[in-house]
Design a protein around this motif. Structure first.
Motif, PDB file in Angstrom:
ATOM      1  N   LEU A 291      26.668 -17.230  38.710  1.00  0.00           N
ATOM      2  CA  LEU A 291      27.892 -17.211  38.401  1.00  0.00           C
ATOM      3  C   LEU A 291      27.760 -19.012  37.928  1.00  0.00           C
ATOM      4  N   THR A 292      27.776 -19.665  38.876  1.00  0.00           N
ATOM      5  CA  THR A 292      27.547 -21.351  38.703  1.00  0.00           C
ATOM      6  C   THR A 292      27.782 -21.696  36.681  1.00  0.00           C
ATOM      7  N   LYS A 293      26.861 -20.912  36.157  1.00  0.00           N
ATOM      8  CA  LYS A 293      26.621 -21.081  35.115  1.00  0.00           C
ATOM      9  C   LYS A 293      27.854 -20.765  34.513  1.00  0.00           C
ATOM     10  N   LEU A 294      28.327 -19.063  34.363  1.00  0.00           N
ATOM     11  CA  LEU A 294      29.531 -18.671  34.356  1.00  0.00           C
ATOM     12  C   LEU A 294      30.560 -19.303  33.942  1.00  0.00           C
ATOM     13  N   LEU A 295      30.820 -19.585  35.569  1.00  0.00           N
ATOM     14  CA  LEU A 295      31.892 -21.143  35.067  1.00  0.00           C
ATOM     15  C   LEU A 295      31.689 -22.219  34.356  1.00  0.00           C
ATOM     16  N   LEU A 300      35.225 -24.822  34.264  1.00  0.00           N
ATOM     17  CA  LEU A 300      35.357 -24.778  35.375  1.00  0.00           C
ATOM     18  C   LEU A 300      34.479 -24.838  36.630  1.00  0.00           C
ATOM     19  N   SER A 301      35.150 -24.750  37.825  1.00  0.00           N
ATOM     20  CA  SER A 301      34.133 -25.886  38.636  1.00  0.00           C
ATOM     21  C   SER A 301      34.597 -24.324  39.965  1.00  0.00           C
ATOM     22  N   VAL A 310      37.935 -15.214  38.281  1.00  0.00           N
ATOM     23  CA  VAL A 310      36.846 -14.565  37.374  1.00  0.00           C
ATOM     24  C   VAL A 310      35.582 -14.844  38.492  1.00  0.00           C
ATOM     25  N   ILE A 311      35.201 -15.950  39.844  1.00  0.00           N
ATOM     26  CA  ILE A 311      34.701 -15.608  41.194  1.00  0.00           C
ATOM     27  C   ILE A 311      34.573 -14.005  41.688  1.00  0.00           C
ATOM     28  N   ASP A 312      36.440 -14.017  41.832  1.00  0.00           N
ATOM     29  CA  ASP A 312      36.450 -12.177  42.175  1.00  0.00           C
ATOM     30  C   ASP A 312      35.596 -11.323  41.534  1.00  0.00           C
ATOM     31  N   GLN A 313      36.089 -11.200  40.267  1.00  0.00           N
ATOM     32  CA  GLN A 313      35.588  -9.664  38.965  1.00  0.00           C
ATOM     33  C   GLN A 313      33.974 -10.582  39.879  1.00  0.00           C
TER      34      GLN A 313
END
Length: 404
Positions: A291-295, A300-301, A310-313
Motif C-alpha cells: 500500500l505504501t508503494k502504491l500511494l 500521495l501520503s 485508495v486506501i479503502d479500496q
C-alpha cells in the motif's frame, strides 16, 4: 467415535456406548457456563476509546456504553456474552511521559466512575474480588480498573498509594516506550536494562499497598527482575504465547510462562490476531508495504484526503485473514501444557486491537464461543471456572492479603 463415549466395565467386561453431547448441546452448555460463572477480562480499552471519540461526562452522553454499534464493548453485548468484570484500562500513551500523564489518568478514572453513577442499575465499581462477587449477585457488571503504563506515577512514590485510593488495582509498568520505571518490549533503547532504580521501589510499593504488578508490555529483562523482586503473584493482563509469534517480545516465551506460574501468577491471553499468529503480522506488514508503494506511485501520503479512497479500496481488495477462536484456545492449551490450568485467563484487549480480532471473538458478546471450544477440547467445568475468573481472583486476593 466422535459422537459417542466408550466405557469399559472391567468387572463384567461389557462395552457400553453412551451418546456424547452434540454440538448444539455443548453450545447451550457453553452459554450456560458463561452466565453461571463470573467472567473477568484483564484488559478492555473502553475509556480511552470513548475519550478519543470526544466522549463527555454529561449524563445524556453516558448512554453510549449501554448499547452501540461502535467498538467492541457495551452493556447489552457484555450481558449477552456473560462478561461480568472487565478491567477498564486506564490507558496512558507513551507520549504522555512527563506530559500530563497524571491528569489524563484522573480524567479516565472520572469517566469510569461517571458511567457507574449514570447507570447504577447496570454498572458498579469493584475494588476487590468480594465487591465484584457482590455485584454479580445483583446482576451488575463490575468495572474494576487497571492502569496501562506507569507514567502517571510521575517519579513520586507516594502516587502509588494515590492510584490505589483512586481504585487502580493493577499497573502495567510501561507501554510502548521505556519510561521512568522500566524498559518496554516495543523499545530497543534499553534505557535501564530492565527496571530503573525507582522502578524497583515502585514494585515494592505496589506490593505494599495492594496493586497487582502487570508485566504485559515490559522487556524480558524487566520481567525477570520483577520476578526476582516481587513478594506476591503478578499478572500479564493481556499477553499471549511467543511460541506462536517467534521474535515478538511483547508475548511471553515458555520460560517466562513457567516462571510466572512458579510465582502463582496468571497470563491472560490477548485476542488480537497479531498476538496469536505470527503469520498474520507478517502478511499485514507485506500488505502495508504494498500500500505504501502504491500511494508513493500516486504521489500521495497516508494523511492526504485523496489517499482515503485508495486506501479503502486496497483494504477491500487485500483482506488479511485473521486468527479464529480456535487459535485463542491453542494459546490456552499451550499455557496449560507448560504450567497447568491454574495460570491462564482472558485478557482480550477489546477496543485496543482494532480490526485484528479473531473470527468468533469479534466483541464481548462472544465469550461463549471460546468456552464452547474449551469444552470440545475436554476442559472440565472446574477448569473453565478457573480460566473465567478464579485464577485471577487468586492473584488479586493474594495481593490484597499481603497488603493487609
Amino acid at each position: 467415535m466422535n459422537r459417542f463415549l466408550l466405557l469399559l466395565s472391567f468387572w463384567g467386561f461389557s462395552l457400553t456406548l453412551i451418546p456424547a453431547q452434540t454440538g448444539d448441546a455443548l453450545r447451550k452448555k457453553a452459554d450456560k457456563l458463561a452466565h453461571q460463572f463470573i467472567i473477568t477480562d484483564g484488559h478492555v480499552d473502553l475509556p480511552y476509546r470513548l475519550r478519543v471519540q470526544n466522549f463527555r461526562l454529561e449524563r445524556e452522553y453516558l448512554g453510549i456504553p449501554v448499547e452501540t454499534d461502535k467498538g467492541d464493548f457495551d452493556y447489552v453485548r457484555a450481558k449477552a456474552g456473560g462478561l461480568d468484570a472487565p478491567f477498564m484500562s486506564i490507558f496512558i500513551p507513551a507520549s504522555r511521559e512527563d506530559n500530563g500523564a497524571k491528569a489524563l489518568a484522573d480524567s479516565l478514572i472520572d469517566m469510569v466512575t461517571g458511567i457507574t453513577e449514570a447507570h447504577p442499575d447496570k454498572f458498579a465499581l469493584a475494588h476487590s474480588p468480594a465487591a465484584a462477587e457482590a455485584n454479580f449477585k445483583k446482576g451488575l457488571i463490575s468495572l474494576p480498573m487497571g492502569m496501562e503504563n506507569g507514567s502517571p506515577i510521575e517519579r513520586k512514590l507516594e502516587n502509588v498509594q494515590y492510584w490505589h485510593d483512586r481504585g487502580i488495582r493493577y499497573i502495567t509498568l510501561t507501554h510502548s516506550k521505556d519510561n521512568h520505571i522500566c524498559d518496554s518490549s516495543y523499545d530497543t533503547t534499553g534505557t535501564w536494562n530492565g527496571l530503573s532504580p525507582f522502578g524497583e521501589q515502585v514494585v515494592r510499593e505496589m506490593n505494599r499497598v495492594g496493586i497487582m504488578v502487570d508485566i504485559s508490555h515490559v522487556s524480558d529483562s524487566t520481567f525477570w527482575q520483577v520476578m526476582a523482586l516481587t513478594e506476591v503473584p503478578c499478572i500479564a493482563s493481556h499477553s499471549s504465547c511467543r511460541k506462536f509469534t517467534p521474535g515478538f517480545e511483547r508475548n511471553m516465551n515458555d520460560d517466562m510462562i513457567r516462571r510466572l506460574a512458579e510465582n502463582r501468577g496468571v497470563i491472560q491471553i490477548n485476542f488480537g490476531s497479531t498476538f496469536l499468529d505470527g503469520e498474520v503480522q507478517k502478511r499485514m506488514d507485506e500488505k502495508r508495504a504494498e500500500l505504501t508503494k502504491l500511494l508513493e506511485e500516486k504521489g500521495l501520503s497516508y494523511e492526504d484526503e485523496a489517499a482515503k479512497p485508495v486506501i479503502d479500496q486496497f483494504q477491500e481488495d487485500n483482506e488479511v485473514l485473521m486468527a479464529d477462536v480456535k487459535t485463542v484456545a491453542d494459546h490456552i492449551d499451550h499455557v496449560v501444557s507448560l504450567a497447568g490450568v491454574d495460570y491462564v485467563g482472558f485478557g482480550s484487549d477489546y477496543d485496543g486491537v482494532g480490526d485484528t480480532l479473531p473470527t468468533g471473538l469479534k466483541d464481548v458478546s462472544q465469550y461463549p464461543n471460546l468456552i464452547y471450544e474449551l469444552l470440545k477440547r475436554g476442559y472440565s467445568e472446574s477448569d473453565i471456572e478457573k480460566i473465567c475468573y478464579k485464577n485471577v481472583w487468586r492473584v488479586w486476593n493474594a495481593v490484597e492479603a499481603a497488603a493487609e
